[in-house]
Motif scaffolding. Sequence first.
Motif, PDB file in Angstrom:
ATOM      1  N   UNK A 182       0.832  -1.211   0.000  1.00 53.60           N
ATOM      2  CA  UNK A 182       0.000   0.000   0.000  1.00 53.60           C
ATOM      3  C   UNK A 182       0.865   1.260   0.000  1.00 53.60           C
ATOM      4  N   UNK A 183       1.915   1.267   0.811  1.00 53.60           N
ATOM      5  CA  UNK A 183       2.781   2.446   0.883  1.00 53.60           C
ATOM      6  C   UNK A 183       3.472   2.707  -0.450  1.00 53.60           C
ATOM      7  N   UNK A 184       3.919   1.642  -1.114  1.00 49.64           N
ATOM      8  CA  UNK A 184       4.587   1.814  -2.404  1.00 49.64           C
ATOM      9  C   UNK A 184       3.624   2.333  -3.467  1.00 49.64           C
ATOM     10  N   UNK A 185       2.390   1.837  -3.453  1.00 51.11           N
ATOM     11  CA  UNK A 185       1.410   2.255  -4.454  1.00 51.11           C
ATOM     12  C   UNK A 185       0.951   3.698  -4.233  1.00 51.11           C
ATOM     13  N   UNK A 186       0.764   4.090  -2.974  1.00 50.84           N
ATOM     14  CA  UNK A 186       0.230   5.415  -2.668  1.00 50.84           C
ATOM     15  C   UNK A 186       1.316   6.479  -2.564  1.00 50.84           C
ATOM     16  N   UNK A 187       2.539   6.075  -2.265  1.00 49.42           N
ATOM     17  CA  UNK A 187       3.607   7.042  -2.034  1.00 49.42           C
ATOM     18  C   UNK A 187       3.518   7.711  -0.677  1.00 49.42           C
ATOM     19  N   UNK A 188       2.677   7.178   0.223  1.00 48.33           N
ATOM     20  CA  UNK A 188       2.508   7.758   1.548  1.00 48.33           C
ATOM     21  C   UNK A 188       3.554   7.214   2.520  1.00 48.33           C
ATOM     22  N   UNK A 189       3.894   8.030   3.524  1.00 47.62           N
ATOM     23  CA  UNK A 189       4.806   7.602   4.590  1.00 47.62           C
ATOM     24  C   UNK A 189       4.044   6.729   5.579  1.00 47.62           C
ATOM     25  N   UNK A 190       4.519   5.485   5.849  1.00 53.50           N
ATOM     26  CA  UNK A 190       3.779   4.596   6.747  1.00 53.50           C
ATOM     27  C   UNK A 190       4.329   4.573   8.174  1.00 53.50           C
ATOM     28  N   UNK A 191       3.419   4.491   9.130  1.00 54.73           N
ATOM     29  CA  UNK A 191       3.723   4.180  10.521  1.00 54.73           C
ATOM     30  C   UNK A 191       2.924   2.940  10.876  1.00 54.73           C
ATOM     31  N   UNK A 192       3.461   2.117  11.771  1.00 53.37           N
ATOM     32  CA  UNK A 192       2.793   0.847  12.075  1.00 53.37           C
ATOM     33  C   UNK A 192       2.837   0.572  13.571  1.00 53.37           C
ATOM     34  N   UNK A 193       1.728   0.034  14.086  1.00 44.82           N
ATOM     35  CA  UNK A 193       1.649  -0.414  15.472  1.00 44.82           C
ATOM     36  C   UNK A 193       1.239  -1.882  15.469  1.00 44.82           C
ATOM     37  N   UNK A 194       2.132  -2.753  15.872  1.00 43.84           N
ATOM     38  CA  UNK A 194       1.839  -4.189  15.890  1.00 43.84           C
ATOM     39  C   UNK A 194       1.059  -4.531  17.153  1.00 43.84           C
ATOM     40  N   UNK A 195      -0.110  -5.143  16.979  1.00 43.82           N
ATOM     41  CA  UNK A 195      -0.921  -5.556  18.127  1.00 43.82           C
ATOM     42  C   UNK A 195      -0.973  -7.067  18.289  1.00 43.82           C
ATOM     43  N   UNK A 196      -0.624  -7.790  17.227  1.00 43.62           N
ATOM     44  CA  UNK A 196      -0.374  -9.233  17.300  1.00 43.62           C
ATOM     45  C   UNK A 196       0.791  -9.502  16.360  1.00 43.62           C
ATOM     46  N   UNK A 197       1.295 -10.730  16.354  1.00 45.83           N
ATOM     47  CA  UNK A 197       2.443 -11.067  15.525  1.00 45.83           C
ATOM     48  C   UNK A 197       2.151 -10.789  14.051  1.00 45.83           C
ATOM     49  N   UNK A 198       2.928  -9.878  13.448  1.00 44.45           N
ATOM     50  CA  UNK A 198       2.814  -9.533  12.036  1.00 44.45           C
ATOM     51  C   UNK A 198       1.426  -8.989  11.668  1.00 44.45           C
TER      52      UNK A 198
ATOM     53  N   UNK B  26     -10.554 -15.089  23.522  1.00 48.12           N
ATOM     54  CA  UNK B  26      -9.258 -14.707  24.059  1.00 48.12           C
ATOM     55  C   UNK B  26      -9.098 -13.183  23.991  1.00 48.12           C
ATOM     56  N   UNK B  27      -8.589 -12.561  25.077  1.00 53.13           N
ATOM     57  CA  UNK B  27      -8.458 -11.099  25.080  1.00 53.13           C
ATOM     58  C   UNK B  27      -7.561 -10.603  23.953  1.00 53.13           C
ATOM     59  N   UNK B  28      -8.042  -9.587  23.236  1.00 49.64           N
ATOM     60  CA  UNK B  28      -7.269  -8.982  22.159  1.00 49.64           C
ATOM     61  C   UNK B  28      -6.386  -7.868  22.714  1.00 49.64           C
ATOM     62  N   UNK B  29      -5.234  -7.699  22.103  1.00 48.40           N
ATOM     63  CA  UNK B  29      -4.362  -6.585  22.435  1.00 48.40           C
ATOM     64  C   UNK B  29      -4.804  -5.385  21.592  1.00 48.40           C
ATOM     65  N   UNK B  30      -5.055  -4.253  22.220  1.00 47.45           N
ATOM     66  CA  UNK B  30      -5.536  -3.066  21.522  1.00 47.45           C
ATOM     67  C   UNK B  30      -4.609  -1.886  21.796  1.00 47.45           C
ATOM     68  N   UNK B  31      -4.602  -0.938  20.867  1.00 46.44           N
ATOM     69  CA  UNK B  31      -3.703   0.209  20.995  1.00 46.44           C
ATOM     70  C   UNK B  31      -4.256   1.390  20.206  1.00 46.44           C
TER      71      UNK B  31
END
Length: 277
Positions: A70-86, A126-131
Amino acid sequence: MIRLATFNIQYGAPVPAEHATAIVGVDRAGEQSARQLARDIAALEADVLGLQEVDRGKIRSGRVDQLRVIAERTGLTPLFAETRHKYGMALLTRLPVMNARVLELAGRTSPWIRDDSSSVGWRFKWPDKRACLYALLDTPEGPLAVGVTHLSTVRPVARRQFQIAARGCEDFAPGVPAVLMGDLNLRINQVEEEIPGTGFAILARGNASPSWAPIIQIDHILGRGVTGRANRVVQMPVSDHAAVVVEARIDAGVSKLQDAIQEPQTGVPKRKTDTPE
């Protein structure tokens, strides 16, 4: 004017084949659905984009790094917050990023949920991790704090998390106009009940779920010191959610940056944990 968008991409899962928005010949998440997803997101031409349920190399979605595509197609700068593995949430923007933070939201501690529809009155989940992923952006209209979140599917927990995420905007960037967006898992009337006292107002109204025949709104864009000029819901061939788009303007006035600005940020923001009260 700033174009804001939020979209729960449901890890790139295609719309079921029987619906008009489905991708012909694609019935599972993978490289092809990710490319289609990226094209459709690019067509939104958003200045600030919040994504939920993003896979980054998981087997179920063909090991595709969806954020990279998505970042490559849009040219937007990405930030990411991992809430589960990958897996997690992303904020993408064409605006300069001055600071960023991830606030981990306290959730359930027990896997048992009260369920009156069950014969035993309880069900296991199972409890989800949220952020909440925050970024401080440098816009032509002045600084803007943006929070992207995906709250619990258990409504009382989602309500508590909403209050924490809303307060977190002010803690992250005191006195700065702010936007809070994402899949809140709260319907519009429930958001209306929660926003008094937060300073936030609803910028978008429109059902976006399920995407092929929307009947409820749980995807929201809220603003504080920001006015929405127009909004729309965009049906997509991927996900059981539609995208929500708002044209917004930062209200006139001087905002205080205080200690909000640090160094420019990209990639993975620093994390902060909310302590349950």
